[in-house]
Design a protein around this motif. Structure first.
Motif, PDB file in Angstrom:
ATOM      1  N   ILE A  62     -33.662  59.636  70.270  1.00  0.00           N
ATOM      2  CA  ILE A  62     -35.100  59.408  70.391  1.00  0.00           C
ATOM      3  C   ILE A  62     -35.416  58.735  71.725  1.00  0.00           C
ATOM      4  N   ASP A  63     -34.638  57.728  72.096  1.00  0.00           N
ATOM      5  CA  ASP A  63     -34.844  57.042  73.378  1.00  0.00           C
ATOM      6  C   ASP A  63     -34.668  58.005  74.548  1.00  0.00           C
ATOM      7  N   THR A  64     -33.679  58.879  74.475  1.00  0.00           N
ATOM      8  CA  THR A  64     -33.443  59.851  75.544  1.00  0.00           C
ATOM      9  C   THR A  64     -34.615  60.818  75.661  1.00  0.00           C
ATOM     10  N   ALA A  65     -35.119  61.279  74.538  1.00  0.00           N
ATOM     11  CA  ALA A  65     -36.254  62.200  74.548  1.00  0.00           C
ATOM     12  C   ALA A  65     -37.489  61.515  75.125  1.00  0.00           C
ATOM     13  N   ARG A  66     -37.705  60.252  74.777  1.00  0.00           N
ATOM     14  CA  ARG A  66     -38.847  59.509  75.327  1.00  0.00           C
ATOM     15  C   ARG A  66     -38.733  59.361  76.833  1.00  0.00           C
ATOM     16  N   GLU A  68     -37.184  61.299  78.905  1.00  0.00           N
ATOM     17  CA  GLU A  68     -37.423  62.593  79.542  1.00  0.00           C
ATOM     18  C   GLU A  68     -38.911  62.938  79.566  1.00  0.00           C
ATOM     19  N   LEU A  69     -39.607  62.626  78.491  1.00  0.00           N
ATOM     20  CA  LEU A  69     -41.029  62.928  78.425  1.00  0.00           C
ATOM     21  C   LEU A  69     -41.848  62.082  79.392  1.00  0.00           C
ATOM     22  N   TRP A  70     -41.508  60.819  79.515  1.00  0.00           N
ATOM     23  CA  TRP A  70     -42.320  59.890  80.293  1.00  0.00           C
ATOM     24  C   TRP A  70     -41.820  59.665  81.716  1.00  0.00           C
ATOM     25  N   LYS A  71     -40.766  60.364  82.144  1.00  0.00           N
ATOM     26  CA  LYS A  71     -40.178  60.072  83.456  1.00  0.00           C
ATOM     27  C   LYS A  71     -41.125  60.353  84.614  1.00  0.00           C
ATOM     28  N   ASP A  72     -42.019  61.351  84.478  1.00  0.00           N
ATOM     29  CA  ASP A  72     -42.944  61.687  85.558  1.00  0.00           C
ATOM     30  C   ASP A  72     -44.351  61.183  85.309  1.00  0.00           C
ATOM     31  N   PHE A  73     -44.499  60.194  84.458  1.00  0.00           N
ATOM     32  CA  PHE A  73     -45.827  59.679  84.154  1.00  0.00           C
ATOM     33  C   PHE A  73     -46.022  58.335  84.810  1.00  0.00           C
ATOM     34  N   PRO A  74     -47.078  58.054  85.433  1.00  0.00           N
ATOM     35  CA  PRO A  74     -48.200  58.928  85.781  1.00  0.00           C
ATOM     36  C   PRO A  74     -47.854  59.774  87.002  1.00  0.00           C
ATOM     37  N   ARG A  75     -48.362  60.996  87.010  1.00  0.00           N
ATOM     38  CA  ARG A  75     -48.122  61.889  88.137  1.00  0.00           C
ATOM     39  C   ARG A  75     -49.158  61.636  89.212  1.00  0.00           C
ATOM     40  N   GLU A  76     -48.785  61.857  90.433  1.00  0.00           N
ATOM     41  CA  GLU A  76     -49.678  61.612  91.565  1.00  0.00           C
ATOM     42  C   GLU A  76     -50.677  62.747  91.793  1.00  0.00           C
ATOM     43  N   ASP A  77     -50.357  63.957  91.291  1.00  0.00           N
ATOM     44  CA  ASP A  77     -51.209  65.106  91.571  1.00  0.00           C
ATOM     45  C   ASP A  77     -52.372  65.234  90.591  1.00  0.00           C
ATOM     46  N   ILE A  78     -52.493  64.327  89.656  1.00  0.00           N
ATOM     47  CA  ILE A  78     -53.592  64.405  88.686  1.00  0.00           C
ATOM     48  C   ILE A  78     -54.737  63.538  89.149  1.00  0.00           C
TER      49      ILE A  78
END
Length: 78
Positions: A62-66, A68-78
Motif C-alpha cells: 500500500i505504501d509503495t502504491a501511494r 507511485e501515485l503521489w510522486k509527481d504531485f503537484p505537477r508544474e504543468d497544471i
C-alpha cells in the motif's frame, strides 16, 4: 383493446382529441406518472462485504502504491 399499443398509436389518438380533452388527459396521467416515478425500481445493491477476502495486500504494498501515485504531485504543468 389491442395488447400491443405503441406510443405512435397513442399519439395519433391524442391528436384527434380537442385541446380541452388533451388537458384532461394530461391531468389524469400526471398523478399516475408521479406515482410510478416515486417507486424505486432499481435492483437491490449487492453487498461488497468480503470483496477483498483472501487477498493478501501488505502495508508495504500500500505504501509503495501511494508513493507511485503521489510522486509527481503537484505537477508544474497544471
Amino acid at each position: 383493446m389491442n395488447a400491443s399499443v405503441t406510443i405512435e398509436i397513442v399519439l395519433e389518438m391524442a391528436a384527434q382529441l380537442s385541446t380541452v380533452d388533451k388537458v384532461h388527459l394530461i391531468e389524469r396521467l400526471a398523478p399516475q406518472i408521479a406515482r410510478d416515478l416515486s417507486i424505486p425500481r432499481s435492483k437491490p445493491r449487492k453487498s461488497l462485504r468480503g470483496l477483498w477476502r483472501g487477498v493478501g495486500i501488505t502495508a508495504d504494498e500500500i505504501d509503495t502504491a501511494r508513493r507511485e501515485l503521489w510522486k509527481d504531485f503537484p505537477r508544474e504543468d497544471i
